[in-house]
Enzyme design. Structure first.
Site, PDB file in Angstrom:
ATOM      1  N   SER A  49       0.824  -1.192   0.000  1.00 27.34           N
ATOM      2  CA  SER A  49       0.000   0.000   0.000  1.00 27.34           C
ATOM      3  C   SER A  49       0.870   1.257   0.000  1.00 27.34           C
ATOM      4  O   SER A  49       1.899   1.304   0.675  1.00 27.34           O
ATOM      5  CB  SER A  49      -0.870  -0.028   1.263  1.00 27.34           C
ATOM      6  N   ALA A  60      18.144  -2.223  15.270  1.00 25.24           N
ATOM      7  CA  ALA A  60      19.378  -2.945  15.582  1.00 25.24           C
ATOM      8  C   ALA A  60      19.127  -4.420  15.292  1.00 25.24           C
ATOM      9  O   ALA A  60      17.982  -4.874  15.307  1.00 25.24           O
ATOM     10  CB  ALA A  60      19.725  -2.757  17.050  1.00 25.24           C
ATOM     11  N   LYS A  88      27.379  -2.701  15.449  1.00 18.99           N
ATOM     12  CA  LYS A  88      26.876  -2.911  16.819  1.00 18.99           C
ATOM     13  C   LYS A  88      27.666  -4.067  17.440  1.00 18.99           C
ATOM     14  O   LYS A  88      27.667  -5.180  16.899  1.00 18.99           O
ATOM     15  CB  LYS A  88      25.383  -3.261  16.739  1.00 18.99           C
ATOM     16  N   PRO A 106      27.299  -8.463  24.997  1.00 22.08           N
ATOM     17  CA  PRO A 106      28.134  -8.300  23.794  1.00 22.08           C
ATOM     18  C   PRO A 106      28.056  -9.504  22.848  1.00 22.08           C
ATOM     19  O   PRO A 106      27.586 -10.576  23.234  1.00 22.08           O
ATOM     20  CB  PRO A 106      29.537  -8.206  24.383  1.00 22.08           C
ATOM     21  N   VAL A 213      -4.680  -3.969  -0.828  1.00 18.37           N
ATOM     22  CA  VAL A 213      -5.496  -5.184  -0.851  1.00 18.37           C
ATOM     23  C   VAL A 213      -6.754  -4.860  -0.046  1.00 18.37           C
ATOM     24  O   VAL A 213      -6.667  -4.458   1.121  1.00 18.37           O
ATOM     25  CB  VAL A 213      -4.729  -6.385  -0.253  1.00 18.37           C
ATOM     26  N   LEU A 364       5.796  -8.591  11.675  1.00 22.56           N
ATOM     27  CA  LEU A 364       4.871  -8.173  12.733  1.00 22.56           C
ATOM     28  C   LEU A 364       3.530  -8.896  12.608  1.00 22.56           C
ATOM     29  O   LEU A 364       2.825  -9.072  13.597  1.00 22.56           O
ATOM     30  CB  LEU A 364       4.668  -6.655  12.676  1.00 22.56           C
ATOM     31  N   THR A 375      15.046  -8.254  18.371  1.00 22.39           N
ATOM     32  CA  THR A 375      14.681  -9.571  17.847  1.00 22.39           C
ATOM     33  C   THR A 375      13.762  -9.516  16.618  1.00 22.39           C
ATOM     34  O   THR A 375      13.565 -10.558  15.981  1.00 22.39           O
ATOM     35  CB  THR A 375      13.988 -10.396  18.953  1.00 22.39           C
ATOM     36  N   GLY A 376      13.199  -8.333  16.287  1.00 22.23           N
ATOM     37  CA  GLY A 376      12.192  -8.270  15.219  1.00 22.23           C
ATOM     38  C   GLY A 376      12.722  -8.778  13.878  1.00 22.23           C
ATOM     39  O   GLY A 376      12.096  -9.628  13.229  1.00 22.23           O
TER      40      GLY A 376
HETATM   41  C1  FAD Z   1       9.010   0.539  18.302  1.00 21.58           C
HETATM   42  C2  FAD Z   1       9.647  -0.526  17.482  1.00 21.58           C
HETATM   43  C3  FAD Z   1      11.020  -0.687  17.526  1.00 21.58           C
HETATM   44  C4  FAD Z   1      11.627  -1.703  16.796  1.00 21.58           C
HETATM   45  N1  FAD Z   1      12.982  -1.882  16.872  1.00 21.58           N
HETATM   46  C5  FAD Z   1      13.541  -2.951  16.271  1.00 21.58           C
HETATM   47  C6  FAD Z   1      14.924  -3.227  16.387  1.00 21.58           C
HETATM   48  O1  FAD Z   1      15.681  -2.488  16.997  1.00 21.58           O
HETATM   49  N2  FAD Z   1      15.408  -4.336  15.797  1.00 21.58           N
HETATM   50  C7  FAD Z   1      14.615  -5.184  15.080  1.00 21.58           C
HETATM   51  O2  FAD Z   1      15.104  -6.196  14.588  1.00 21.58           O
HETATM   52  N3  FAD Z   1      13.321  -4.916  14.902  1.00 21.58           N
HETATM   53  C8  FAD Z   1      12.767  -3.837  15.489  1.00 21.58           C
HETATM   54  N4  FAD Z   1      11.441  -3.581  15.318  1.00 21.58           N
HETATM   55  C9  FAD Z   1      10.671  -4.433  14.414  1.00 21.58           C
HETATM   56  C10 FAD Z   1      10.909  -4.053  12.973  1.00 21.58           C
HETATM   57  O3  FAD Z   1      10.793  -2.675  12.767  1.00 21.58           O
HETATM   58  C11 FAD Z   1       9.888  -4.808  12.150  1.00 21.58           C
HETATM   59  O4  FAD Z   1      10.000  -6.163  12.460  1.00 21.58           O
HETATM   60  C12 FAD Z   1      10.154  -4.658  10.706  1.00 21.58           C
HETATM   61  O5  FAD Z   1      10.182  -3.318  10.315  1.00 21.58           O
HETATM   62  C13 FAD Z   1       9.172  -5.426   9.888  1.00 21.58           C
HETATM   63  O6  FAD Z   1       7.916  -4.889   9.885  1.00 21.58           O
HETATM   64  P1  FAD Z   1       6.856  -5.552   8.907  1.00 21.58           P
HETATM   65  O7  FAD Z   1       7.402  -5.519   7.535  1.00 21.58           O
HETATM   66  O8  FAD Z   1       6.439  -6.856   9.464  1.00 21.58           O
HETATM   67  O9  FAD Z   1       5.596  -4.604   9.042  1.00 21.58           O
HETATM   68  P2  FAD Z   1       5.392  -3.078   8.575  1.00 21.58           P
HETATM   69  O10 FAD Z   1       6.662  -2.327   8.574  1.00 21.58           O
HETATM   70  O11 FAD Z   1       4.277  -2.559   9.391  1.00 21.58           O
HETATM   71  O12 FAD Z   1       4.936  -3.204   7.051  1.00 21.58           O
HETATM   72  C14 FAD Z   1       3.614  -3.540   6.711  1.00 21.58           C
HETATM   73  C15 FAD Z   1       3.455  -3.423   5.213  1.00 21.58           C
HETATM   74  O13 FAD Z   1       2.168  -3.907   4.862  1.00 21.58           O
HETATM   75  C16 FAD Z   1       1.578  -3.020   3.970  1.00 21.58           C
HETATM   76  N5  FAD Z   1       0.133  -3.178   4.078  1.00 21.58           N
HETATM   77  C17 FAD Z   1      -0.643  -3.177   5.197  1.00 21.58           C
HETATM   78  N6  FAD Z   1      -1.939  -3.349   4.868  1.00 21.58           N
HETATM   79  C18 FAD Z   1      -1.966  -3.481   3.528  1.00 21.58           C
HETATM   80  C19 FAD Z   1      -3.013  -3.665   2.590  1.00 21.58           C
HETATM   81  N7  FAD Z   1      -4.286  -3.740   2.952  1.00 21.58           N
HETATM   82  N8  FAD Z   1      -2.694  -3.735   1.276  1.00 21.58           N
HETATM   83  C20 FAD Z   1      -1.410  -3.651   0.866  1.00 21.58           C
HETATM   84  N9  FAD Z   1      -0.398  -3.473   1.701  1.00 21.58           N
HETATM   85  C21 FAD Z   1      -0.666  -3.384   3.020  1.00 21.58           C
HETATM   86  C22 FAD Z   1       2.094  -1.638   4.368  1.00 21.58           C
HETATM   87  O14 FAD Z   1       1.976  -0.720   3.319  1.00 21.58           O
HETATM   88  C23 FAD Z   1       3.557  -2.011   4.662  1.00 21.58           C
HETATM   89  O15 FAD Z   1       4.284  -2.033   3.452  1.00 21.58           O
HETATM   90  C24 FAD Z   1      10.826  -2.554  16.002  1.00 21.58           C
HETATM   91  C25 FAD Z   1       9.452  -2.358  15.927  1.00 21.58           C
HETATM   92  C26 FAD Z   1       8.859  -1.370  16.672  1.00 21.58           C
HETATM   93  C27 FAD Z   1       7.381  -1.212  16.606  1.00 21.58           C
HETATM   94  N1  LIG Z   2      22.457 -15.729  17.527  1.00 18.63           N
HETATM   95  C1  LIG Z   2      23.203 -14.770  18.217  1.00 18.63           C
HETATM   96  C2  LIG Z   2      22.464 -14.241  19.385  1.00 18.63           C
HETATM   97  C3  LIG Z   2      23.342 -13.396  20.203  1.00 18.63           C
HETATM   98  C4  LIG Z   2      24.519 -13.710  20.765  1.00 18.63           C
HETATM   99  N2  LIG Z   2      25.006 -12.616  21.414  1.00 18.63           N
HETATM  100  C5  LIG Z   2      24.138 -11.623  21.272  1.00 18.63           C
HETATM  101  C6  LIG Z   2      24.191 -10.334  21.700  1.00 18.63           C
HETATM  102  C7  LIG Z   2      23.147  -9.526  21.380  1.00 18.63           C
HETATM  103 CL1  LIG Z   2      23.216  -7.919  21.889  1.00 18.63          CL
HETATM  104  C8  LIG Z   2      22.073  -9.968  20.644  1.00 18.63           C
HETATM  105  C9  LIG Z   2      22.021 -11.256  20.197  1.00 18.63           C
HETATM  106  C10 LIG Z   2      23.067 -12.092  20.517  1.00 18.63           C
HETATM  107  C11 LIG Z   2      23.827 -13.708  17.332  1.00 18.63           C
HETATM  108  O1  LIG Z   2      23.244 -12.689  16.970  1.00 18.63           O
HETATM  109  O2  LIG Z   2      24.971 -13.917  17.028  1.00 18.63           O
END
Ligand code: FAD
Ligand SMILES: N[C@H](Cc1c[nH]c2cc(Cl)ccc12)C(=O)O
Length: 534
Positions: A49, A60, A88, A106, A213, A364, A375-376
């Protein structure tokens, strides 16, 4: 466009078609990986979308993400500049024990001496009050804000780099990799990674449709037959990947798959984020994610090239959105004055099953926990590797589906336990929020493990028993760093000869001192990279 509902998964010679709904980080990581794995033998469409934004706050990662880039045959120089990426070396936890205290988690394996973990030896003969400084070289490198690469680009030697792909040899993945702990991960802007991978994917044949969609159609067996878009008609495929973020348009809204909330054990369900422009020539680029404890949660600080990603993760039961934003702005200072805040409600937990019929939720849409341990993107990467491994052959794929769902459940439940340990294990108990972290429900199995860890530091026998990305040493870091749970050393160590352990502590200190002298700061490293690129 891929129209027509022919299910050809049982027909081996035919192209398989995958429709990915959602083009955030999850959608594009999946599309790019499927193309890298299957080439033209899979037909991939991404529909995203233009109106519904993707999440992107400055993310991260785990160090494991390198397997993703390696699989796509991408070098750091290909993608890092495009994503404002920095290095990192770990997570720095500030004020979780008491004000002014910090410790690191670490990327460095914990050593052992004479069959006992160095953490056990440390409890018997601490060299200082800092477990992390005494047991890991990386803690000193983080404190001194060093880069994991020398100014000429040579990586910090950890005996693992020789395994990094030469671009031609067999590619590794998370689950198969058994080598030493890789010494670093990355910070980057996830939405820029999605953009970078859009080009990577479309260059390799991914069809990209910008549209909403609006409807998901099911057949008589409850499988998705097609999705309807606002302007591009119907799209159909053999497999649908739901990457629509917290909406979970296919998995939850269309198929009605129940959601297992983690809210009872992990109450932080809200965030307010800022992207703060920063002159990194004048401000240090810390080589770690910082998680600073606050009155109702914690603030993340993620240094990127020319900006800082920051945000307050909090429980709305304890704090309002206005108060959270005010605290965050005070924490960041005047640089954030003109920056607009992004308030996000987080759905914490997991879909009961992530793969239902011919729909797989990734990102998500499948599940999420607060980003305390980054972890996301790891969840996404793991899910993608698993869907390739268990790629469906047809509709009667129950065995593969069950195996996939079990592996996703294990990763999420293991990470849930690990995160709970941060709160129940933090010494801080100075207000209602932090007091409640000591009495709140935690998973029963974790409660039992903690009783064991009080007498024997965590090891592979006593942590969550299924693969969930985190090694036993990570549990040692949190348990001994956060300081709220008293842990005793093994009585055997009172009888054992400590000479070899002392040699190991001395070696770590000397190695740390040497590397702090030799390595450039991240600022110096990236300045050198920029100069070389000119
Ligand atoms: C506060 C916060 C901090 C985070 N920090 C970290 C971090 O440090 N490290 C990490 O690994 N992860 C982090 N994450 C998670 C990470 O940002 C997400 O896992 C990642 O961005 C993936 O998101 P996504 O693609 O699943 O969903 P989204 O980014 O929400 O994407 C959804 C997509 O679906 C589309 N969509 C929705 N409805 C429709 C529809 N009806 N039709 C067509 N398209 C549609 C949207 O347009 C968009 O493209 C964080 C998340 C949050 C909320
Ligand atoms: N699979 C590991 C998980 C891991 C090992 N050490 C750390 C430290 C931090 Cl900050 C996050 C994850 C892990 C990896 O990422 O190597």
């Amino acid at each position: 466009m891929n129209s027509g509902a022919a299910a050809n998964l049982t027909d081996p010679g035919k192209t398989k078609s995958v429709v990915i709904v959602g083009g955030g980080t999850a959608g594009w990581m999946t599309a790019a990986y499927l193309k890298a794995a299957f080439g033209d033998r899979v037909d991939v469409t991404v529909v995203e979308s233009a109106q519904i934004g993707a999440i992107g706050v400055g993310e991260a990662t785990f160090s494991d993400i390198r397997h993703f880039f390696e699989f796509l045959r991408l070098e750091e120089s290909d993608w890092m500049p495009a994503c404002n990426a920095t290095y990192k070396l770990g997570v720095r936890f500030e004020d979780w024990r008491e004000p002014g205290h910090h410790f690191y988690h670490p990327f460095e394996q914990l050593g052992s001496v004479d069959g006992f973990s160095l953490s056990d030896w440390w409890l018997r003969m601490p060299q200082s009050s800092r477990f992390d400084r005494d047991c890991f070289v990386m803690a000193a490198l983080c404190d001194a804000e060093r880069s994991p690469r020398y100014a000429d680009g040579t990586p910090l030697a950890q005996g693992v780099f020789e395994n990094v792909g030469d671009g031609q040899s067999a590619r590794s993945n998370i689950a198969e990799y058994q080598g030493a702990q890789f010494p670093y991960a990355y910070h980057f802007e996830a939405h820029l990674l999605a953009k970078f991978l859009t080009k990577y994917g479309t260059d390799r044949g991914v069809k990209h449709i910008t549209d909403n969609v609006v409807d998901v159609a099911l057949d008589h067996q409850g499988f998705v037959s097609h999705v309807n878009t606002a302007e591009n008609g119907t799209l159909s495929g053999d497999l649908y990947i739901d990457c629509t973020g917290f909406r979970a348009l296919l998995l939850k809204q269309a198929l009605g798959e129940p959601f297992v909330s983690f809210q009872d054990t992990l109450p932080n369900n809200s965030a307010v984020a800022l992207q703060v422009p920063m002159d990194m020539e004048r401000k240090a680029i810390r080589p770690c994610t910082t998680a600073t404890a606050q009155d109702a949660g914690w603030i993340w600080t993620i240094p990127l090239i020319s900006r800082i990603g920051t945000g307050y993760v909090y429980a709305d039961e304890y704090l309002s959105a206005e108060e959270a934003e005010k605290t965050l702005r005070e924490f960041v200072g005047p640089e954030a004055a003109d920056v607009q805040a992004n308030h996000i409600k987080m759905r914490i937990g997991r879909s009961e099953r992530s793969w239902v019929n011919n729909v797989v939720g990734i990102g998500l849409a499948s599940g999420f926990v607060e980003p305390l341990e980054s972890t996301g993107i790891f969840f996404i990467h793991h899910a993608i590797e698993q869907i390739v491994r268990y790629f469906p052959g047809g509709r009667d794929d129950d065995v593969r589906r069950d195996a996939y769902n079990r592996s996703i459940e294990h990763v999420m439940e293991g990470v849930r336990e690990f995160l709970c340990l941060h709160y129940v294990g933090a010494k801080r108990a100075d207000n209602r929020y932090w007091k409640d972290t000591k009495t709140r429900k935690i998973p029963d199995a974790l409660a039992e493990r903690i009783e064991i860890w009080k007498h024997k530091v965590p090891d592979s026998e006593s942590v969550y028993p299924y693969y969930h990305g985190l090694p036993p040493y990570s549990y040692n870091c949190i348990l001994l760093g956060a300081g709220g749970i008293e842990v005793k050393h093994s009585p055997a160590l009172d009888l054992a000869d400590p000479t070899a352990a002392q040699v190991e502590f001395d070696r770590i200190r000397q190695k740390a001192d040497k590397l702090v002298q030799e390595l450039p700061s991240q600022n110096e490293f990236f300045a050198a990279m920029r100069a070389n690129a000119k």
